[in-house]
Each structure stands twice: as structure tokens, then as C-alpha cells.
Design an enzyme around this catalytic site. Structure first.
Site, PDB file in Angstrom:
ATOM      1  N   SER A   1      -5.142  -0.606  -2.481  1.00  0.00           N
ATOM      2  CA  SER A   1      -5.466   0.793  -2.778  1.00  0.00           C
ATOM      3  C   SER A   1      -6.576   0.824  -3.813  1.00  0.00           C
ATOM      4  CB  SER A   1      -4.236   1.538  -3.308  1.00  0.00           C
ATOM      5  OG  SER A   1      -4.577   2.839  -3.745  1.00  0.00           O
TER       6      SER A   1
ATOM      7  N   ARG B   1       0.853  -1.192   0.000  1.00  0.00           N
ATOM      8  CA  ARG B   1       0.000   0.000   0.000  1.00  0.00           C
ATOM      9  C   ARG B   1       0.881   1.231   0.000  1.00  0.00           C
ATOM     10  NH1 ARG B   1      -4.750   2.399   0.510  1.00  0.00           N
ATOM     11  NH2 ARG B   1      -4.951   4.307   1.728  1.00  0.00           N
TER      12      ARG B   1
ATOM     13  N   ASP C   1      -6.930  18.266  -5.545  1.00  0.00           N
ATOM     14  CA  ASP C   1      -5.890  17.428  -4.958  1.00  0.00           C
ATOM     15  C   ASP C   1      -4.532  17.935  -5.425  1.00  0.00           C
ATOM     16  OD1 ASP C   1      -4.245  15.241  -4.109  1.00  0.00           O
ATOM     17  OD2 ASP C   1      -5.940  13.867  -4.326  1.00  0.00           O
TER      18      ASP C   1
ATOM     19  N   ARG D   1      -1.632  16.243  -4.410  1.00  0.00           N
ATOM     20  CA  ARG D   1      -0.660  15.185  -4.134  1.00  0.00           C
ATOM     21  C   ARG D   1       0.132  14.802  -5.382  1.00  0.00           C
ATOM     22  NH1 ARG D   1      -4.392  10.876  -1.221  1.00  0.00           N
ATOM     23  NH2 ARG D   1      -5.843  11.746  -2.734  1.00  0.00           N
TER      24      ARG D   1
ATOM     25  N   GLU E   1      -0.252  10.675   4.167  1.00  0.00           N
ATOM     26  CA  GLU E   1      -0.481  11.064   5.560  1.00  0.00           C
ATOM     27  C   GLU E   1      -1.848  11.700   5.794  1.00  0.00           C
ATOM     28  OE1 GLU E   1       1.925  13.814   8.819  1.00  0.00           O
ATOM     29  OE2 GLU E   1       1.934  14.387   6.711  1.00  0.00           O
TER      30      GLU E   1
END
Length: 422
Positions: A358, A241, A334, A336, A245
């Protein structure tokens, strides 16, 4: 009062041309000697061959310690007995400069591979540390008590402690490679990094000869269940995975999202995946890669503002407005951007993930797009999804997240509703 007697009497700007004696960096070279060390020292500035300094976001705390007189500027770490507990690599991916552009593959071995350079006075510091640990989680203890996991005395103790190898990784960005990943020019990347950090690093725009940047951001931690060398063997089943955070859920158990239950479910799957078959396991290896990207890399302040906006909007917190409320506050759904995420997998030599725990389409696309094969995808069981997190889960499945069941339609998204603030 702080001791400032050793402080310089003038400010040294970083926007001028560098000194003589800095070792060159040849990113993607086959050996550490050919590649050259990463030197982000602030002491002997002529040796610097990167932009920024070591320790990521913790470099600011180092500065505070120096200003307070608690740390001498010239301190260098004594690296005696700090060598990795497990050998990672080198792997063929290390010789491909395009596979890893956000970390230094030799970062854990600098005390060994650059021993002569350190003895000659270069301030070279590790950017990766590898150690052993016991991981104790109440969810794993519960899995033992309920018989889902069986202690084997090697990977899992009778009291529910999982024995792991873990590594901490600081970010090391090769700017030409990072720019290519994001489909922009290096010039534009460097300029925007300079402008959007308030001009913190003039070298980004004045020193095009420096191609490596140590950004002041959080790094990542990996947890390996089983033999680390097995990660690079496609014949050994890998359960993995990659997790971003979420302090509120991961640490404090907030139920507005599935982050902690999915993480602990993945850890249970990794333990079972690495345990021997006679102990009820799958005889493979497990991996958790944990990245510091709090709140979709938007930060906790923004995340909590979005929570308020979701709960206070007309009609309440509904799945059909989940992404819209984030974008209203943050300007983007997002941040990320998983383009850099597969680097750590390539550092570990991974070529195939047999079971990816995931549901994220962004993570799956990034991993497979980097050349790593993915077999089965493991979703979070419905019984582990907190009631208030149903809003997030339905919204994500409708947006493309993997699900073995039906994809929520527009009507269901309107009906899926979370509780109010009170």
C-alpha cells in the site's frame, strides 16, 4: 399478494425504555460469557441489547422479503455445520476493548460460545463467517504462464487457482470506542448519526444504556493465503494489503484508477509471500482485507459525478485539480477515515506487517498508530498504472502517498493530464 396475517397491528417504537431479560454487554471482557452476546433480533424485542439489526445494509432486503411474504418474521437460521473452517483467536487484543470497536471478535463463534443462550431462546446470530475458497483471477493465471508464480499444489494449483481461507465480517460498533477513535464525544456521535440518517434509529438518542450499534453499512471480507494462525506470529513474514472497494475497477476493469491492478498485484505478492521457499515463495503468510467503502465511502453516484466534473473542467483532467474536483462535489476529499480499519488486523492477532502492499499514508498511519509495526512498503510498479490513472497517482503521491521515487512537484501536477470523456 403478500401474506400480512402475521404482521403486528400496531407500530412498535424503539424510543421507549427496553424490556426485561436483555443480556448485558461488557465490551472488551476476557471471555464471551463475561462480554455477553450481541442480540439484534426483531422478534423477541425484550432480548434486544443493541441498536439496529444484523446483516448491515442487507437488513433492508430482509425487510422486503418479510413484506413480500417470502420470509417469515420469526425465522431463525439453522447453524448446523456452519462453524468456522479455521480457528481465529482468541488473541490478547480481544481482551483490550480499545483495539476493536467496529466488529465483534466473538462473532464467528456464537453457535458454540453462546450455545446455552441460544437453546434458552435468545436469537443470537453470527456476524462473522469463516470458510475456504479457490480464488481464480486472470492476472494470477498470467503470472503462472509467465513464470512469475510457480504452482506448488498446496497454495497455488497448476491452473492458477489460489487456495485461501476467507472471512466475511459485519460491522458491530461499540459507540464509546468509535467516538474516542474520532476524537468526539459519544453524545455528539450518537446525535449526528441519528440526524444524518433521517432519524432512522431513535435509540441513538433515547437509549444511552445501549452502547452497541449495528449500522446499515457494508462490511468487509478478508482473504488469507497460508496458515491463518501465522498471522499472529511476528516471526512469520506477513505480506498484506488493506483495500477499499472500487466496483468500477475491481470488477469491471475501469482504467481511471489503479484499484484493480494494485489489488491483483497485492494478491500475487500475497501468494508469493505465503508459498514455500522451494516453490520460489517467501515462506510466510499473506492477507488481503477488502472493505466496502465504494468511491472513498462517497458512493458510486458521487464518484461518477466527480469523473464528469474532472473530465469537463477547463484545462481538462489534471493532477493538480484531482482532489479539488472531488471536494467541490462531495464537500470532502475522502470519507473513508481509516481509524476503524486496523480492527480487523487486531482480530486476526496481527502485531507486525513485514510487507505492506500500500502507498496510502492514511492507511499506514492508522495501522502503525494502532500499535502494529510495519516494515517494508510495497508500491505498485509503474508498468501496472493505466495511462488515465496517472492523474490520480501523481496527485496522491504529491499529497503524501509513499513513493520510492521523486514526489511530483506543482509543475508536474499541471502537466499530468487524463483523457477526455470522448
Amino acid at each position: 399478494m403478500a401474506d400480512t396475517t402475521s404482521a403486528p397491528r400496531h407500530i412498535r417504537l424503539t424510543s421507549h425504555s427496553g424490556g426485561v431479560g436483555a443480556p448485558p454487554i461488557h465490551w472488551g471482557a476476557a471471555t464471551p460469557a463475561e462480554r455477553g452476546p450481541i442480540v439484534g433480533t426483531t422478534t423477541t424485542r425484550a432480548h434486544r441489547n443493541v441498536i439496529g439489526t444484523h446483516s448491515g445494509s442487507y437488513s433492508v432486503y430482509r425487510a422486503l422479503a418479510v413484506a413480500a411474504g417470502a420470509l417469515k418474521r420469526e425465522h431463525r437460521a439453522d447453524l448446523t455445520n456452519t462453524s468456522p473452517t479455521d480457528l481465529i483467536g482468541p488473541y490478547p487484543q480481544w481482551r483490550d476493548g480499545s483495539k476493536m470497536v467496529s466488529l465483534d471478535p466473538w462473532g464467528a463463534a456464537v453457535a458454540d460460545v453462546y450455545r446455552a443462550e441460544i437453546a434458552a431462546g435468545l436469537d443470537i446470530r453470527p456476524t462473522i463467517a469463516v470458510t475456504k475458497a479457490h480464488v481464480i483471477l486472470p492476472e494470477v493465471i498470467e503470472a503462472v504462464q509467465k513464470g512469475r508464480l510457480k504452482p506448488d499444489g498446496k497454495l497455488l494449483t497448476a491452473n492458477g487457482a489460489a487456495m485461501v481461507t476467507k472471512a466475511a465480517i459485519e460491522p458491530v460498533w461499540y459507540l464509546p470506542g468509535v467516538a474516542k477513535r474520532f476524537g468526539c464525544s459519544e453524545t455528539d456521535l450518537r446525535r449526528v448519526l441519528f440526524e444524518e440518517t433521517g432519524g432512522m434509529y431513535p435509540e441513538l438518542v433515547t437509549r444511552s444504556d445501549l452502547e452497541v450499534f449495528l449500522p446499515p453499512i457494508g462490511g468487509q471480507t478478508i482473504y488469507i493465503f497460508g496458515n491463518p494462525r501465522d498471522l499472529a506470529t511476528p516471526e512469520v513474514e506477513l505480506t498484506a494489503r488493506v483495500h477499499d472497494e472500487c466496483n468500477g475497477s475491481d470488477v469491471f476493469g475501469s482504467d481511471i484508477c489503479t484499484c484493480r491492478p494494485y489489488l491483483t498485484h497485492a494478491i500475487e505478492e500475497c501468494i508469493r509471500g505465503a508459498q514455500p521457499k522451494e516453490a520460489g515463495g517467501r515462506g510466510g503468510v499473506g492477507l488481503i482485507a477488502y472493505s466496502r467503502k465504494e468511491g472513498r465511502a462517497l458512493g458510486e453516484v458521487t464518484k461518477f459525478l466527480v469523473y464528469n466534473a474532472r473530465k469537463r473542467q477547463v484545462g481538462g483532467d489534471t493532477a493538480d485539480q484531482y482532489f479539488a474536483r472531488t471536494e467541490c462535489v462531495a464537500g470532502v476529499q475522502d470519507m473513508r477515515f481509516q481509524e476503524l480499519m486496523p480492527d480487523v488486523l487486531h482480530w486476526l492477532g496481527v502485531r507486525k506487517i513485514h510487507r505492506l502492499v500500500s502507498m496510502s499514508n492514511m492507511k499506514y498511519d492508522a495501522i502503525t498508530g494502532s500499535g502494529i509495526e510495519v516494515g517494508e512498503r510495497v508500491n505498485i510498479p509503474d508498468e501496472l498504472i493505466p495511462a488515465d490513472a496517472r492523474v490520480e497517482m501523481d496527485a496522491k503521491m504529491a499529497a503524501g502517498y509513499f513513493t520510492p521515487g521523486a514526489v511530483p512537484d506543482a509543475e508536474r501536477l499541471k502537466q499530468t493530464k487524463g483523457r477526455g470523456l470522448s
